[in-house]
Design a protein around this motif. Sequence first.
Motif, mmCIF file in Angstrom:
data_model
loop_
_atom_site.group_PDB
_atom_site.id
_atom_site.type_symbol
_atom_site.label_atom_id
_atom_site.label_comp_id
_atom_site.label_asym_id
_atom_site.label_seq_id
_atom_site.Cartn_x
_atom_site.Cartn_y
_atom_site.Cartn_z
ATOM 1 N N THR A 160 -18.068 1.412 6.863
ATOM 2 C CA THR A 160 -16.701 2.732 6.712
ATOM 3 C C THR A 160 -16.044 2.724 5.729
ATOM 4 O OG1 THR A 160 -16.228 1.518 9.030
ATOM 5 C CG2 THR A 160 -14.293 2.363 7.697
ATOM 6 N N PRO A 161 -16.158 3.321 5.171
ATOM 7 C CA PRO A 161 -15.552 2.995 3.231
ATOM 8 C C PRO A 161 -14.318 3.414 3.305
ATOM 9 C CG PRO A 161 -15.689 5.166 3.604
ATOM 10 C CD PRO A 161 -17.075 5.071 4.676
ATOM 11 N N VAL A 162 -13.230 2.688 2.474
ATOM 12 C CA VAL A 162 -11.727 2.505 2.094
ATOM 13 C C VAL A 162 -11.610 2.730 0.448
ATOM 14 C CG1 VAL A 162 -11.399 1.334 3.562
ATOM 15 C CG2 VAL A 162 -11.491 -0.061 2.026
ATOM 16 N N SER A 163 -10.429 3.054 0.517
ATOM 17 C CA SER A 163 -10.056 3.442 -1.124
ATOM 18 C C SER A 163 -10.044 1.997 -1.967
ATOM 19 C CB SER A 163 -9.037 3.853 -0.908
ATOM 20 O OG SER A 163 -7.744 3.327 -0.944
ATOM 21 N N ALA A 164 -10.091 1.942 -3.663
ATOM 22 C CA ALA A 164 -10.296 1.622 -5.006
ATOM 23 C C ALA A 164 -8.795 0.624 -4.015
ATOM 24 C CB ALA A 164 -10.386 2.023 -5.426
ATOM 25 N N GLU A 165 -7.640 1.867 -3.655
ATOM 26 C CA GLU A 165 -6.395 1.217 -3.484
ATOM 27 C C GLU A 165 -5.704 0.550 -2.204
ATOM 28 O OE1 GLU A 165 -7.611 4.712 -4.488
ATOM 29 O OE2 GLU A 165 -6.762 4.451 -6.038
ATOM 30 N N TYR A 166 -6.689 0.727 -1.432
ATOM 31 C CA TYR A 166 -6.601 0.542 0.261
ATOM 32 C C TYR A 166 -7.128 -1.641 0.202
ATOM 33 C CZ TYR A 166 -7.150 -1.146 4.804
ATOM 34 O OH TYR A 166 -6.852 -1.970 5.690
ATOM 35 N N TYR A 167 -8.277 -1.587 -0.822
ATOM 36 C CA TYR A 167 -8.759 -3.336 -0.842
ATOM 37 C C TYR A 167 -8.007 -3.540 -1.774
ATOM 38 C CZ TYR A 167 -12.714 -5.999 -2.146
ATOM 39 O OH TYR A 167 -13.261 -7.789 -2.402
ATOM 40 N N LYS A 168 -7.841 -3.005 -2.425
ATOM 41 C CA LYS A 168 -6.598 -4.256 -3.248
ATOM 42 C C LYS A 168 -5.582 -4.509 -2.951
ATOM 43 C CE LYS A 168 -4.497 -3.953 -8.100
ATOM 44 N NZ LYS A 168 -3.397 -3.136 -9.056
ATOM 45 N N GLU A 169 -4.841 -3.529 -2.112
ATOM 46 C CA GLU A 169 -3.775 -4.035 -1.610
ATOM 47 C C GLU A 169 -4.129 -4.541 -0.006
ATOM 48 O OE1 GLU A 169 -0.540 -1.223 1.497
ATOM 49 O OE2 GLU A 169 -1.998 -0.368 0.333
ATOM 50 N N TRP A 170 -5.103 -4.486 0.836
ATOM 51 C CA TRP A 170 -5.864 -5.918 1.939
ATOM 52 C C TRP A 170 -5.734 -7.322 1.117
ATOM 53 C CZ3 TRP A 170 -9.154 -8.947 3.070
ATOM 54 C CH2 TRP A 170 -9.055 -8.859 4.334
ATOM 55 N N ARG A 171 -6.489 -7.207 -0.583
ATOM 56 C CA ARG A 171 -6.483 -8.141 -0.774
ATOM 57 C C ARG A 171 -5.832 -8.716 -1.549
ATOM 58 N NH1 ARG A 171 -12.083 -9.680 -4.665
ATOM 59 N NH2 ARG A 171 -12.008 -11.737 -3.804
ATOM 60 N N SER A 172 -4.665 -8.895 -1.346
ATOM 61 C CA SER A 172 -3.060 -8.888 -1.836
ATOM 62 C C SER A 172 -2.711 -9.707 -0.654
ATOM 63 C CB SER A 172 -2.948 -8.662 -2.664
ATOM 64 O OG SER A 172 -2.021 -6.746 -2.138
ATOM 65 N N ALA A 173 -2.587 -8.821 0.578
ATOM 66 C CA ALA A 173 -2.028 -9.169 1.439
ATOM 67 C C ALA A 173 -2.046 -10.195 3.038
ATOM 68 C CB ALA A 173 -2.057 -8.117 2.352
ATOM 69 N N GLN A 174 -0.978 -10.883 3.105
ATOM 70 C CA GLN A 174 -1.776 -12.005 4.281
ATOM 71 C C GLN A 174 -1.262 -11.429 5.704
ATOM 72 O OE1 GLN A 174 0.809 -14.607 4.030
ATOM 73 N NE2 GLN A 174 -0.680 -16.240 3.405
ATOM 74 N N SER B 7 0.884 -1.058 15.518
ATOM 75 C CA SER B 7 0.184 -0.179 14.826
ATOM 76 C C SER B 7 -0.280 -1.217 13.726
ATOM 77 C CB SER B 7 0.645 0.693 14.734
ATOM 78 O OG SER B 7 1.348 1.155 13.452
ATOM 79 N N ILE B 8 -1.623 -1.040 13.441
ATOM 80 C CA ILE B 8 -2.060 -1.274 12.397
ATOM 81 C C ILE B 8 -2.845 -0.570 11.203
ATOM 82 C CG2 ILE B 8 -3.035 -3.565 13.265
ATOM 83 C CD1 ILE B 8 -6.099 -2.676 13.499
ATOM 84 N N ARG B 9 -3.244 -0.853 10.118
ATOM 85 C CA ARG B 9 -3.965 0.128 9.591
ATOM 86 C C ARG B 9 -5.437 0.010 8.678
ATOM 87 N NH1 ARG B 9 -2.758 1.238 3.722
ATOM 88 N NH2 ARG B 9 -0.613 0.385 3.130
ATOM 89 N N VAL B 10 -5.857 0.933 9.347
ATOM 90 C CA VAL B 10 -7.447 0.361 8.024
ATOM 91 C C VAL B 10 -7.599 2.182 7.619
ATOM 92 C CG1 VAL B 10 -10.001 0.051 8.818
ATOM 93 C CG2 VAL B 10 -8.046 -0.966 10.440
ATOM 94 N N GLY B 11 -7.991 1.370 6.662
ATOM 95 C CA GLY B 11 -8.302 2.696 5.806
ATOM 96 C C GLY B 11 -7.217 4.101 5.535
ATOM 97 N N GLU B 12 -7.066 4.943 6.057
ATOM 98 C CA GLU B 12 -6.786 6.885 6.121
ATOM 99 C C GLU B 12 -5.757 6.288 7.152
ATOM 100 O OE1 GLU B 12 -4.686 7.539 3.362
ATOM 101 O OE2 GLU B 12 -6.111 6.488 2.589
ATOM 102 N N GLU B 13 -6.390 5.934 7.931
ATOM 103 C CA GLU B 13 -6.359 5.633 10.190
ATOM 104 C C GLU B 13 -5.656 4.605 9.978
ATOM 105 O OE1 GLU B 13 -7.313 8.312 11.921
ATOM 106 O OE2 GLU B 13 -8.419 9.004 10.258
ATOM 107 N N ARG B 14 -4.233 5.267 10.957
ATOM 108 C CA ARG B 14 -3.779 3.981 12.395
ATOM 109 C C ARG B 14 -3.767 4.023 13.973
ATOM 110 N NH1 ARG B 14 0.635 1.535 10.389
ATOM 111 N NH2 ARG B 14 1.469 2.060 8.676
ATOM 112 N N TYR B 15 -3.965 2.703 13.995
ATOM 113 C CA TYR B 15 -4.505 2.286 15.235
ATOM 114 C C TYR B 15 -3.519 1.270 16.176
ATOM 115 C CZ TYR B 15 -9.040 3.433 13.529
ATOM 116 O OH TYR B 15 -10.394 3.908 13.145
#
Length: 252
Positions: A56-70, A103-111
């Motif tokens: 499941t690909p995500v953007s470089a911006e999402y990956y950086k944001e994911w790594r910096s958050a808890q 809700s949660i956010r995975v890449g551009e999708e919300r669930y």
Amino acid sequence: MLSVVPMRAETSDKAEIVTQLTFGECYEVVARDGNWLQLQLAADGYRGWIDFKQHTPVSAEYYKEWRSAQHPRAMDLVQMVSNAEVRIPVGIGCYLPFFDGMSIRVGEERYQYTGRASNPGTHATPVQLLKVANNFLKAPYLWGGKSIFGIDCSGFTQLVFGICGYQLPRDAYQQVDHGEEVHFVTQAQPGDLAYFSNPEGRITHVGLVLEGQQIMHAHGEVRIDTLDHNGIYNAERKRYSHNLRIIKRIHF
């Protein structure tokens, strides 16, 4: 995005499962070999190969944001995330990226997610740690497993500590480098980690110390056995199953 994806040692469906990629985790693709992608997990740096169809690909911006958050973790044994198009089962311990209470956010999708979630900003007590661990009792053993439906010894301890806000490495021989040594088994406290070695001296097993010189560990299933200065004693089989090497205490 899937519930659980096997990560393998080599580029074959027959290859050893070294760990699992669970829902909500982020990773980098570090190599490609035909239909196989080699991943490096963001949380613990572990590497393995997955089938490209499960990527499941995500953007470089999402990956950086994911790594910096808890990120909170799912606390229900099994729950659903959903949107208008899909429903995905998630097991206890799965990441809930950018969870806002609904809700949660995975890449551009919300669930949508309506289950229980951990609070990553709090430090767990030994009582809370053991309460989380009790959810995994009777989970079947699976080499490389990291879910309620199949888990290995270090996957169990990594997942329990991860839910409680402490990131351990993936394998037992890596986990043993964390924490402060407890010199005698009689001084061990609930929540300590006990490590066990093979005849060559390599750390090959880990379990979670309980009260009354008992231990919870994944061996055939997540089970409770007796712990003493020799190791783990299996009362059903009337023999020792593992030789004690060292006990460590994690300070949150």
